[in-house]
Design an enzyme around this catalytic site. Structure first.
Site, PDB file in Angstrom:
ATOM      1  N   ARG A  45       0.880  -1.181   0.000  1.00 53.55           N
ATOM      2  CA  ARG A  45       0.000   0.000   0.000  1.00 53.55           C
ATOM      3  C   ARG A  45       0.912   1.225   0.000  1.00 53.55           C
ATOM      4  O   ARG A  45       2.128   1.116   0.129  1.00 53.55           O
ATOM      5  CB  ARG A  45      -1.020  -0.005   1.150  1.00 53.55           C
ATOM      6  CG  ARG A  45      -0.660  -0.667   2.448  1.00 53.55           C
ATOM      7  CD  ARG A  45       0.439   0.001   3.227  1.00 53.55           C
ATOM      8  NE  ARG A  45       0.223   1.423   3.368  1.00 53.55           N
ATOM      9  CZ  ARG A  45       1.165   2.293   3.606  1.00 53.55           C
ATOM     10  NH1 ARG A  45       2.434   1.915   3.735  1.00 53.55           N
ATOM     11  NH2 ARG A  45       0.909   3.585   3.725  1.00 53.55           N
ATOM     12  N   GLY A  46       0.282   2.406  -0.113  1.00 56.52           N
ATOM     13  CA  GLY A  46       1.063   3.631  -0.269  1.00 56.52           C
ATOM     14  C   GLY A  46       1.160   3.925  -1.762  1.00 56.52           C
ATOM     15  O   GLY A  46       1.500   3.025  -2.557  1.00 56.52           O
ATOM     16  N   ALA A  47       0.839   5.164  -2.138  1.00 55.11           N
ATOM     17  CA  ALA A  47       0.662   5.487  -3.555  1.00 55.11           C
ATOM     18  C   ALA A  47       1.845   5.090  -4.456  1.00 55.11           C
ATOM     19  O   ALA A  47       1.650   4.380  -5.450  1.00 55.11           O
ATOM     20  CB  ALA A  47       0.329   6.974  -3.696  1.00 55.11           C
ATOM     21  N   ARG A  88      -7.505  -0.305  -6.668  1.00 52.84           N
ATOM     22  CA  ARG A  88      -7.739   0.795  -5.724  1.00 52.84           C
ATOM     23  C   ARG A  88      -7.880   2.096  -6.537  1.00 52.84           C
ATOM     24  O   ARG A  88      -7.053   2.365  -7.400  1.00 52.84           O
ATOM     25  CB  ARG A  88      -6.589   0.914  -4.705  1.00 52.84           C
ATOM     26  CG  ARG A  88      -6.451  -0.345  -3.836  1.00 52.84           C
ATOM     27  CD  ARG A  88      -5.548  -0.105  -2.637  1.00 52.84           C
ATOM     28  NE  ARG A  88      -6.164   0.767  -1.659  1.00 52.84           N
ATOM     29  CZ  ARG A  88      -5.501   1.329  -0.642  1.00 52.84           C
ATOM     30  NH1 ARG A  88      -4.202   1.127  -0.494  1.00 52.84           N
ATOM     31  NH2 ARG A  88      -6.133   2.100   0.217  1.00 52.84           N
ATOM     32  N   GLN A 195      -1.726   2.416   9.933  1.00 53.18           N
ATOM     33  CA  GLN A 195      -0.451   2.508   9.200  1.00 53.18           C
ATOM     34  C   GLN A 195       0.599   3.272  10.015  1.00 53.18           C
ATOM     35  O   GLN A 195       1.793   3.027   9.874  1.00 53.18           O
ATOM     36  CB  GLN A 195      -0.650   3.232   7.856  1.00 53.18           C
ATOM     37  CG  GLN A 195      -1.418   2.448   6.813  1.00 53.18           C
ATOM     38  CD  GLN A 195      -2.893   2.783   6.822  1.00 53.18           C
ATOM     39  OE1 GLN A 195      -3.450   3.131   7.863  1.00 53.18           O
ATOM     40  NE2 GLN A 195      -3.556   2.668   5.690  1.00 53.18           N
ATOM     41  N   ASP A 236      -1.906  10.793  -1.956  1.00 51.12           N
ATOM     42  CA  ASP A 236      -2.341   9.770  -2.917  1.00 51.12           C
ATOM     43  C   ASP A 236      -2.684  10.373  -4.267  1.00 51.12           C
ATOM     44  O   ASP A 236      -2.602   9.707  -5.303  1.00 51.12           O
ATOM     45  CB  ASP A 236      -3.535   8.997  -2.356  1.00 51.12           C
ATOM     46  CG  ASP A 236      -3.051   8.110  -1.235  1.00 51.12           C
ATOM     47  OD1 ASP A 236      -2.924   8.610  -0.103  1.00 51.12           O
ATOM     48  OD2 ASP A 236      -2.740   6.941  -1.508  1.00 51.12           O
ATOM     49  N   ASN A 246      -5.209  12.448   0.795  1.00 59.22           N
ATOM     50  CA  ASN A 246      -4.295  11.577   1.554  1.00 59.22           C
ATOM     51  C   ASN A 246      -5.136  10.805   2.566  1.00 59.22           C
ATOM     52  O   ASN A 246      -6.364  10.985   2.660  1.00 59.22           O
ATOM     53  CB  ASN A 246      -3.190  12.409   2.227  1.00 59.22           C
ATOM     54  CG  ASN A 246      -2.089  11.534   2.810  1.00 59.22           C
ATOM     55  OD1 ASN A 246      -1.602  10.606   2.149  1.00 59.22           O
ATOM     56  ND2 ASN A 246      -1.698  11.770   4.047  1.00 59.22           N
TER      57      ASN A 246
END
Ligand code: MRU
Length: 351
Positions: A45-47, A88, A195, A236, A246
């Site tokens: 995960r995380g852009a 996503r 997170q 994001d 975000n």
């Protein structure tokens, strides 16, 4: 450096972020369907990490294709991109990576199929290396904005785990610490997926950077007590006018920062800037399973049947953002001008 994801002979290998911080285990995806699943389930995960994962997933899928003509390979390629695009919706890096692979495919489609496969693998690996380099550049640009001795609050995880390595917001913090600044990080827990407490705290502890975890509702009190000198978060998707999507809760932090006169910075690569999106209202916000809110570590925390909401992201209006730190320099308001300039490849640092 933490290996968030990497291309290996056996497939694409990910550290399983759903198991951190108590278990450090890795999963290897052998098919693009498995890569789509690990993006959807937030193993990765995380852009920026999602973008690189998408690139590697596409390369993997094409490499597994049995197509014997370029036309058939292109059909497989399109189906792979389509599946990955539905994982996503908010992080624009996913769509940026798919577009980059599509453009690459179009440029090399006249080559023999084994060569096309090799070239797409190389392109995905290049994205991985470029992401790390971009984060290190962001770190250099952003470190000067950090206090020389003080607390820095961050929300969610915009670290090595959210990227190919080094991190965006945490990259800025890492670079400031490397320059000798005495920074104490306050990591918002970041309900509901945690997170901040699970991932940001884990990677900063590994680096020996002093860190205190707070629950999200403590941020205002910490600011009031003078413990926070600056805030830095990731993003994001950033609209052309500087509105920032975000992790849910970022908007609250930005408003608190404004009230307390604390600079609120966003660190993100240019691939996170969506010039086709004029403002934050156009950014699609992912709605996730309510179970992430109702349960913690499998234990039910709310009465049976109660309604819940679980938007994964919120939008912080540009007026709350003191600066946007990119690998090409630091953008300041008016963002429609500064972002357009930076997105247009002009690698200049704004003072
Ligand atoms: O739902 P997540 O964990 O993918 O959300 C991550 C964030 O909101 C990060 O802050 C953002 O992607 C920037 S990561 C460098």
């Amino acid at each position: 450096m933490i290996q968030t994801l990497e291309w290996t002979d056996k497939g694409v290998r990910f550290i399983d972020q759903t198991k951190l911080p108590t278990e450090e285990v890795y999963v290897t995806c052998k098919t693009h369907q498995q890569v789509a699943d690990v993006i959807r389930n937030m193993v990765v995960r995380g852009a920026p990490a999602i973008g690189v994962a998408a690139g590697m997933g596409i390369a993997l899928g094409v490499n597994n294709s049995k197509a014997e003509t370029t036309g058939d390979l292109k059909r497989d390629f399109d189906a792979i991109c389509d599946l990955i695009s539905k994982t996503r919706p908010t992080a624009v890096n996913l769509f940026w990576a798919i577009r980059r692979m599509q453009e690459k495919f179009d440029r090399i489609r006249i080559r023999p199929i084994p060569q096309i496969k090799r070239d797409l693998i190389e392109e995905a690996q290049r994205m991985h290396a470029e992401d790390i380099a971009a984060n290190q550049a962001m770190g250099r640009h952003g470190a000067t904005l950090m206090p020389s001795d003080g607390g820095v609050l961050t929300h969610c995880n915009a670290g090595a785990l959210a990227t190919a390595g080094y991190g965006t917001a945490l990259g800025v913090i890492r670079a400031a610490v490397e320059q000798g600044k005495k920074i104490h990080v306050y990591a918002d827990e970041t309900r509901p997926f945690l997170q901040g407490s699970r991932l940001t705290a884990w990677e900063l502890m590994k680096d020996g950077i002093p860190t205190t975890v707070i629950s999200d509702n403590m941020a205002g009190a910490m600011m009031k007590q003078g413990k926070i000198g600056a805030i830095v978060v990731g993003a994001d998707r950033i609209a052309a006018n500087g509105d920032v999507a975000n992790k849910i809760g970022t908007y609250t932090v930005a408003i608190l920062a404004k009230e307390h006169g604390i600079p609120f910075y966003v660190a993100a690569p240019i691939s996170t800037v969506d010039m086709a999106c004029p403002d934050g209202a156009g950014i699609p916000i992912e709605q996730r399973d309510g179970k992430e809110v109702t349960h913690i570590a499998g234990k039910q925390m709310v009465p049976d049947g109660v309604a819940v909401e679980n938007p994964a992201f919120d939008v912080t209006p540009a007026k709350y953002v003191a600066a946007i730190i990119t690998e090409r320099g630091v953008a300041r308001a008016p963002y429609d001008e500064s972002l357009r300039r930076l997105a247009g490849q002009e690698a200049e640092v704004q003072k």
